[in-house]
Design a protein around this motif. Structure first.
Motif, PDB file in Angstrom:
ATOM      1  N   ALA A   1      68.997  22.929  34.868  1.00  0.00           N
ATOM      2  CA  ALA A   1      69.947  23.143  33.778  1.00  0.00           C
ATOM      3  C   ALA A   1      69.376  23.995  32.658  1.00  0.00           C
ATOM      4  O   ALA A   1      70.088  24.818  32.084  1.00  0.00           O
ATOM      5  N   GLN A   2      68.083  23.830  32.329  1.00  0.00           N
ATOM      6  CA  GLN A   2      67.557  24.467  31.120  1.00  0.00           C
ATOM      7  C   GLN A   2      66.270  25.240  31.328  1.00  0.00           C
ATOM      8  O   GLN A   2      65.659  25.685  30.363  1.00  0.00           O
ATOM      9  N   GLY A   3      65.822  25.392  32.540  1.00  0.00           N
ATOM     10  CA  GLY A   3      64.599  26.154  32.778  1.00  0.00           C
ATOM     11  C   GLY A   3      63.358  25.293  32.621  1.00  0.00           C
ATOM     12  O   GLY A   3      63.419  24.073  32.499  1.00  0.00           O
ATOM     13  N   LEU A   4      62.212  25.964  32.620  1.00  0.00           N
ATOM     14  CA  LEU A   4      60.923  25.258  32.628  1.00  0.00           C
ATOM     15  C   LEU A   4      60.496  24.742  31.257  1.00  0.00           C
ATOM     16  O   LEU A   4      59.484  24.048  31.162  1.00  0.00           O
ATOM     17  N   GLY A   5      61.238  25.086  30.199  1.00  0.00           N
ATOM     18  CA  GLY A   5      60.868  24.597  28.879  1.00  0.00           C
ATOM     19  C   GLY A   5      60.845  23.072  28.838  1.00  0.00           C
ATOM     20  O   GLY A   5      61.803  22.418  29.208  1.00  0.00           O
ATOM     21  N   GLY A   6      59.747  22.507  28.419  1.00  0.00           N
ATOM     22  CA  GLY A   6      59.611  21.049  28.340  1.00  0.00           C
ATOM     23  C   GLY A   6      59.118  20.405  29.623  1.00  0.00           C
ATOM     24  O   GLY A   6      58.691  19.258  29.605  1.00  0.00           O
ATOM     25  N   ALA A   7      59.167  21.148  30.739  1.00  0.00           N
ATOM     26  CA  ALA A   7      58.740  20.561  32.018  1.00  0.00           C
ATOM     27  C   ALA A   7      57.264  20.162  32.019  1.00  0.00           C
ATOM     28  O   ALA A   7      56.922  19.067  32.485  1.00  0.00           O
ATOM     29  N   PRO A   8      56.345  21.016  31.506  1.00  0.00           N
ATOM     30  CA  PRO A   8      54.931  20.594  31.499  1.00  0.00           C
ATOM     31  C   PRO A   8      54.693  19.303  30.715  1.00  0.00           C
ATOM     32  O   PRO A   8      53.908  18.447  31.134  1.00  0.00           O
ATOM     33  N   ALA A   9      55.394  19.150  29.593  1.00  0.00           N
ATOM     34  CA  ALA A   9      55.227  17.928  28.796  1.00  0.00           C
ATOM     35  C   ALA A   9      55.768  16.714  29.544  1.00  0.00           C
ATOM     36  O   ALA A   9      55.171  15.636  29.519  1.00  0.00           O
ATOM     37  N   PHE A  10      56.895  16.889  30.222  1.00  0.00           N
ATOM     38  CA  PHE A  10      57.465  15.795  31.008  1.00  0.00           C
ATOM     39  C   PHE A  10      56.502  15.396  32.118  1.00  0.00           C
ATOM     40  O   PHE A  10      56.241  14.210  32.335  1.00  0.00           O
ATOM     41  N   VAL A  11      55.950  16.386  32.824  1.00  0.00           N
ATOM     42  CA  VAL A  11      54.992  16.113  33.900  1.00  0.00           C
ATOM     43  C   VAL A  11      53.768  15.394  33.346  1.00  0.00           C
ATOM     44  O   VAL A  11      53.261  14.438  33.953  1.00  0.00           O
ATOM     45  N   ALA A  12      53.286  15.838  32.176  1.00  0.00           N
ATOM     46  CA  ALA A  12      52.127  15.182  31.556  1.00  0.00           C
ATOM     47  C   ALA A  12      52.420  13.714  31.260  1.00  0.00           C
ATOM     48  O   ALA A  12      51.567  12.844  31.466  1.00  0.00           O
ATOM     49  N   GLY A  13      53.630  13.420  30.800  1.00  0.00           N
ATOM     50  CA  GLY A  13      54.001  12.030  30.544  1.00  0.00           C
ATOM     51  C   GLY A  13      54.000  11.194  31.805  1.00  0.00           C
ATOM     52  O   GLY A  13      53.526  10.047  31.812  1.00  0.00           O
TER      53      GLY A  13
ATOM     54  N   GLY B   1      56.991  16.670  22.512  1.00  0.00           N
ATOM     55  CA  GLY B   1      56.710  15.246  22.293  1.00  0.00           C
ATOM     56  C   GLY B   1      57.769  14.352  22.914  1.00  0.00           C
ATOM     57  O   GLY B   1      57.444  13.350  23.573  1.00  0.00           O
ATOM     58  N   ARG B   2      59.028  14.714  22.724  1.00  0.00           N
ATOM     59  CA  ARG B   2      60.102  13.900  23.304  1.00  0.00           C
ATOM     60  C   ARG B   2      60.112  13.981  24.819  1.00  0.00           C
ATOM     61  O   ARG B   2      60.362  12.990  25.502  1.00  0.00           O
ATOM     62  N   MET B   3      59.834  15.170  25.370  1.00  0.00           N
ATOM     63  CA  MET B   3      59.790  15.301  26.823  1.00  0.00           C
ATOM     64  C   MET B   3      58.618  14.518  27.401  1.00  0.00           C
ATOM     65  O   MET B   3      58.723  13.913  28.467  1.00  0.00           O
ATOM     66  N   PHE B   4      57.483  14.503  26.703  1.00  0.00           N
ATOM     67  CA  PHE B   4      56.334  13.710  27.146  1.00  0.00           C
ATOM     68  C   PHE B   4      56.690  12.225  27.178  1.00  0.00           C
ATOM     69  O   PHE B   4      56.421  11.524  28.151  1.00  0.00           O
ATOM     70  N   LEU B   5      57.330  11.756  26.106  1.00  0.00           N
ATOM     71  CA  LEU B   5      57.719  10.335  26.044  1.00  0.00           C
ATOM     72  C   LEU B   5      58.752  10.002  27.115  1.00  0.00           C
ATOM     73  O   LEU B   5      58.738   8.897  27.667  1.00  0.00           O
ATOM     74  N   ALA B   6      59.638  10.952  27.417  1.00  0.00           N
ATOM     75  CA  ALA B   6      60.622  10.708  28.471  1.00  0.00           C
ATOM     76  C   ALA B   6      59.925  10.536  29.814  1.00  0.00           C
ATOM     77  O   ALA B   6      60.221   9.604  30.571  1.00  0.00           O
ATOM     78  N   GLY B   7      58.977  11.428  30.143  1.00  0.00           N
ATOM     79  CA  GLY B   7      58.229  11.295  31.400  1.00  0.00           C
ATOM     80  C   GLY B   7      57.433  10.010  31.445  1.00  0.00           C
ATOM     81  O   GLY B   7      57.381   9.332  32.480  1.00  0.00           O
ATOM     82  N   LEU B   8      56.822   9.653  30.317  1.00  0.00           N
ATOM     83  CA  LEU B   8      56.040   8.409  30.238  1.00  0.00           C
ATOM     84  C   LEU B   8      56.928   7.198  30.484  1.00  0.00           C
ATOM     85  O   LEU B   8      56.599   6.315  31.291  1.00  0.00           O
TER      86      LEU B   8
END
Length: 202
Positions: free
Chosen positions: A33-45, A108-115
């Protein structure tokens, strides 16, 4: 640790991760839906959550984790609620051409979502508490062995999720018309809302 034991653990963990679960589904929906923006942070979480589960299992704190079940329930529902929020934003997102710069993602929010998604994932907990002891002798685990296994977790989890994200980003390029992108946004939002409902129902 013996290389054979590390390879066995890596193969077992890879087999669990390759089958798409809530983390993979949410990541793919977001990237489509939105591209790779935020994906690395989500993966890190997701990776950090996997390391939390591994640490609890390796240090014999499974009973503590079981006693804190209510805390993980709260985390699970918080993760599901945040995925619903992301789904709502995706549904309402304006259609942008692929040439336009992607929206700035809140890392930060994407990291917390993945976590939250992975801490509330029963499949992750089951692997580390039930399957890990059958693959690794936790009683004889040294500090070096712990570090080696943690490195394997980072490489396998990050590699699998990164591969899914890149594949989704490539697939996203097939949809270039505004109508197709609008339906892709809404399809991703629907998948992410379904993932949130699945997490909340477990």
């Amino acid at each position: 640790m013996e290389p054979a034991a590390l390879l066995l653990f890596a193969a077992s963990y890879l087999a669990v991760l390759v089958l798409p679960g809530p983390s993979v589904t949410a990541l793919i929906a977001r990237v489509l839906a939105q591209g790779l923006g935020g994906a690395p942070a989500f993966v890190a979480g997701v990776v950090v959550a996997a390391l939390v589960w591994f640490t609890l299992a390796a240090t014999g704190l499974a009973l503590l984790a079981a006693s804190l079940g209510g805390v993980f329930e709260v985390i699970r529902y918080a993760g599901a609620a945040y995925l619903l929020f992301l789904a709502w934003k995706m549904w309402r997102a304006p259609v942008r051409p692929l040439a336009a710069p992607p929206p700035v993602a809140d890392a930060g929010r994407m990291f917390l979502a993945g976590l939250a998604v992975n801490l509330g994932n029963p499949k992750a907990m089951m692997f580390f508490f039930a399957l890990l002891p059958t693959v690794v002798d936790l009683g004889g685990l040294t500090l070096l062995g712990f570090v080696e296994l943690a490195l394997v977790i980072v490489l396998v989890c990050g590699g699998v999720l990164g591969g899914y994200a890149l594949a989704a980003a490539r697939a996203r390029r097939l949809f270039t018309s505004p109508c197709a992108m609008r339906w892709m946004n809404r399809g991703g939002a629907t998948v992410m809302a379904g993932t949130a409902a699945t997490i909340a129902a477990r």
